[in-house]
Design a protein around this motif. Structure first.
Motif, PDB file in Angstrom:
ATOM      1  N   GLU A  52     155.286  21.887   5.583  1.00  0.00           N
ATOM      2  CA  GLU A  52     156.240  20.888   5.067  1.00  0.00           C
ATOM      3  C   GLU A  52     155.771  19.473   5.365  1.00  0.00           C
ATOM      4  O   GLU A  52     155.949  18.561   4.590  1.00  0.00           O
ATOM      5  N   ASP A  53     155.183  19.283   6.551  1.00  0.00           N
ATOM      6  CA  ASP A  53     154.819  17.916   6.937  1.00  0.00           C
ATOM      7  C   ASP A  53     153.344  17.641   6.658  1.00  0.00           C
ATOM      8  O   ASP A  53     152.690  16.922   7.385  1.00  0.00           O
ATOM      9  N   ASP A  54     152.830  18.231   5.594  1.00  0.00           N
ATOM     10  CA  ASP A  54     151.418  18.023   5.275  1.00  0.00           C
ATOM     11  C   ASP A  54     151.265  17.952   3.758  1.00  0.00           C
ATOM     12  O   ASP A  54     152.120  18.421   3.024  1.00  0.00           O
ATOM     13  N   PHE A  55     150.182  17.362   3.298  1.00  0.00           N
ATOM     14  CA  PHE A  55     149.929  17.292   1.864  1.00  0.00           C
ATOM     15  C   PHE A  55     148.441  17.039   1.658  1.00  0.00           C
ATOM     16  O   PHE A  55     147.738  16.658   2.584  1.00  0.00           O
ATOM     17  N   VAL A  56     147.985  17.255   0.433  1.00  0.00           N
ATOM     18  CA  VAL A  56     146.558  17.077   0.158  1.00  0.00           C
ATOM     19  C   VAL A  56     146.244  15.593   0.002  1.00  0.00           C
ATOM     20  O   VAL A  56     146.835  14.899  -0.798  1.00  0.00           O
ATOM     21  N   GLU A  57     145.284  15.138   0.811  1.00  0.00           N
ATOM     22  CA  GLU A  57     144.973  13.713   0.833  1.00  0.00           C
ATOM     23  C   GLU A  57     143.630  13.428   0.163  1.00  0.00           C
ATOM     24  O   GLU A  57     143.411  12.368  -0.379  1.00  0.00           O
ATOM     25  N   LYS A  58     142.710  14.384   0.246  1.00  0.00           N
ATOM     26  CA  LYS A  58     141.415  14.207  -0.411  1.00  0.00           C
ATOM     27  C   LYS A  58     141.121  15.457  -1.218  1.00  0.00           C
ATOM     28  O   LYS A  58     141.344  16.574  -0.752  1.00  0.00           O
ATOM     29  N   LEU A  59     140.629  15.234  -2.413  1.00  0.00           N
ATOM     30  CA  LEU A  59     140.344  16.366  -3.279  1.00  0.00           C
ATOM     31  C   LEU A  59     139.154  15.981  -4.145  1.00  0.00           C
ATOM     32  O   LEU A  59     139.148  14.910  -4.750  1.00  0.00           O
ATOM     33  N   PHE A  60     138.132  16.814  -4.165  1.00  0.00           N
ATOM     34  CA  PHE A  60     136.974  16.499  -5.010  1.00  0.00           C
ATOM     35  C   PHE A  60     136.294  17.792  -5.431  1.00  0.00           C
ATOM     36  O   PHE A  60     136.474  18.834  -4.819  1.00  0.00           O
ATOM     37  N   ILE A  61     135.548  17.685  -6.523  1.00  0.00           N
ATOM     38  CA  ILE A  61     134.774  18.837  -6.987  1.00  0.00           C
ATOM     39  C   ILE A  61     133.346  18.657  -6.488  1.00  0.00           C
ATOM     40  O   ILE A  61     132.781  17.577  -6.602  1.00  0.00           O
ATOM     41  N   ALA A  62     132.800  19.715  -5.902  1.00  0.00           N
ATOM     42  CA  ALA A  62     131.429  19.631  -5.396  1.00  0.00           C
ATOM     43  C   ALA A  62     130.762  20.982  -5.607  1.00  0.00           C
ATOM     44  O   ALA A  62     131.433  21.985  -5.812  1.00  0.00           O
ATOM     45  N   ASN A  63     129.428  20.952  -5.570  1.00  0.00           N
ATOM     46  CA  ASN A  63     128.688  22.208  -5.686  1.00  0.00           C
ATOM     47  C   ASN A  63     128.578  22.827  -4.289  1.00  0.00           C
ATOM     48  O   ASN A  63     128.494  22.101  -3.302  1.00  0.00           O
ATOM     49  N   THR A  64     128.541  24.152  -4.227  1.00  0.00           N
ATOM     50  CA  THR A  64     128.462  24.810  -2.912  1.00  0.00           C
ATOM     51  C   THR A  64     127.226  24.363  -2.122  1.00  0.00           C
ATOM     52  O   THR A  64     127.218  24.416  -0.907  1.00  0.00           O
ATOM     53  N   HIS A  65     126.177  23.891  -2.828  1.00  0.00           N
ATOM     54  CA  HIS A  65     124.966  23.463  -2.114  1.00  0.00           C
ATOM     55  C   HIS A  65     124.981  21.974  -1.748  1.00  0.00           C
ATOM     56  O   HIS A  65     124.044  21.478  -1.141  1.00  0.00           O
ATOM     57  N   ASP A  66     126.035  21.250  -2.145  1.00  0.00           N
ATOM     58  CA  ASP A  66     126.136  19.831  -1.790  1.00  0.00           C
ATOM     59  C   ASP A  66     126.512  19.681  -0.310  1.00  0.00           C
ATOM     60  O   ASP A  66     126.940  20.628   0.339  1.00  0.00           O
ATOM     61  N   TYR A  67     126.373  18.446   0.157  1.00  0.00           N
ATOM     62  CA  TYR A  67     126.816  18.116   1.511  1.00  0.00           C
ATOM     63  C   TYR A  67     128.135  17.360   1.460  1.00  0.00           C
ATOM     64  O   TYR A  67     128.437  16.679   0.472  1.00  0.00           O
ATOM     65  N   ILE A  68     128.883  17.448   2.538  1.00  0.00           N
ATOM     66  CA  ILE A  68     130.018  16.544   2.740  1.00  0.00           C
ATOM     67  C   ILE A  68     129.670  15.758   3.999  1.00  0.00           C
ATOM     68  O   ILE A  68     129.362  16.344   5.046  1.00  0.00           O
TER      69      ILE A  68
END
Length: 412
Positions: free
Chosen positions: A133-149
């Protein structure tokens, strides 16, 4: 003639012969059992002897091995060769596009894009993440499984995370706390994440600290991952990293201070520096003042939403902020009056965005940007949220997951 019909034996004779046979048989059986018993006893003595003498054990094993060799000792049939190409973990993981979400509470997960889109279509649309309840999505992006974060921490360090190491989860799972995915130090928390496909020379990591320092470093400087993370910006004592952006060298940068001031300058006013440098002055601050937000914009077709600790805020077109030189105080973004209190958040927003207002009491209030009208820079703004006694607005974030069915996220 008697012989033709066999021997004629009287009853007692026949009985005698039969009895004799049985006695003899029983005697034989007894002999056999006694002999067997003697064998077993001898075997037990022998086995105990073997157990007591390691030399005998070794001799037996070596004898058995020799027998095996004599029986099966032909040439090896399967060839063993040095592997020409080393298979890494990565080669075994399919390269596919995934949607990565990071929640306000720090939970991260990934889902295949196809699953995500399918789940967006049904009816009113369900949120992709079973956040509390006290949480929500703040960052969302599409990436390839071989990419880095790249995960940047408040202490100015950066950690690498392969997208395929982000736990996969369906709609019902929250994912895993990001602190369990990277080896953070004590009192360290992740303040920004940037998905990176390739570490080229044309892009930069732009960083800003609470004390007003900014730093720009070529993305290629982050191309050699280290398991324990590295320093991305050298911070003075008490200073911490407040924001990180990925830029292309041609963007405008905006810094906002808690005193309600904003400074907009061209990114190319800051030259690129190595990873270990400390950065340069970005914004001049009054005593005790802090930078609270770093924004970057490629053009002027956006608005900035500013919000103050007492729950007031407003939208202002970015064109209202004229460019100034780096290292100055900037201009008023929202009147820093007693009514408003300090500036706590600034975000670039569009008409269709939704935001989440977060209070110090942990209350979350969701609101549409369309309901907040555009106003000039020096105005006081309008009430965004009714706060309880002793409660303040802690910040606001764009909700990157609309609660309706039509769209899947755009790739960043």
């Amino acid at each position: 003639s008697d012989l033709k019909h066999g021997y004629k034996l009287s009853e007692p004779q026949a009985q005698r012969i039969l009895e004799m046979q049985l006695q003899r048989l029983t005697g034989l059986e007894q002999d056999k059992i006694v002999a067997e018993y003697r064998d077993v006893m001898a075997k037990i003595v022998d086995l105990l002897d073997i157990l007591a003498k390691p030399a005998r054990i070794t001799a037996i094993i070596s004898g058995e091995l020799d027998d095996m060799k004599a029986k099966y000792g032909d040439e090896r049939r399967s060839e063993i060769v040095e592997n020409v190409q080393d298979l890494s973990m990565e080669d075994l993981i399919a390269a596919e596009e995934v949607v990565v979400t990071l929640s306000h509470g720090g939970y991260m997960k990934s889902q295949p894009v196809a699953d995500y889109r399918a789940q967006k279509r049904g009816g009113r649309g369900k949120q992709a993440t079973a956040t509390k309840e006290d949480d929500f999505v703040e960052k969302l992006f599409i990436a390839n499984t071989h990419d880095y974060i790249l995960c940047f921490s408040n202490r100015g360090r950066v950690y690498w995370l392969k997208v395929y190491n982000v736990p996969q989860g369906g709609r019902a799972s929250r994912g895993k706390p990001v602190v369990n995915l990277v080896p953070l130090l004590e009192h360290e928390k992740i303040t920004a994440v940037l998905p990176v496909k390739e570490f080229d020379d044309g892009h930069f990591v732009f960083m800003a600290t609470a004390n007003g320092t900014v730093k720009k470093t070529a993305l290629s400087e982050f191309s050699r991952p280290r398991p324990s993370g590295i320093i991305a910006v050298n911070l003075e004592d008490g200073d911490y990293l407040i924001g990180v952006a990925l830029t292309d060298g041609k963007q405008d940068v905006m810094l906002f201070s808690d005193a309600g001031k904003a400074l907009r300058f061209a990114e190319d006013e800051v030259r690129a520096m190595g990873r270990n440098a400390g950065g340069v002055r970005g914004m001049r601050l009054p005593d005790g003042g802090q930078v609270i937000s770093l924004l970057t914009a490629a053009d002027e077709n956006v608005s900035v939403l500013t919000a103050t600790e007492n729950g007031y805020g407003k939208r202002t077109p970015i064109g209202d902020y004229t460019k100034h030189g780096r290292g100055t105080q900037g201009m008023i973004a929202i009147a820093n009056s007693e009514r408003n209190g300090k500036l706590v958040a600034a975000q670039i927003v569009g008409d269709d965005d939704e935001i989440m207002l977060i209070t110090t009491g942990g209350v979350l209030i969701r609101t549409r940007i369309a309901e907040i009208r555009d106003m000039g820079r020096a105005t006081q703004g309008v009430r965004l949220i009714n706060l309880g006694e002793g409660e303040k607005l802690a910040g606001l974030e764009k909700i990157l997951e609309p609660d309706d069915e039509e769209e899947a996220p755009a790739a960043e």
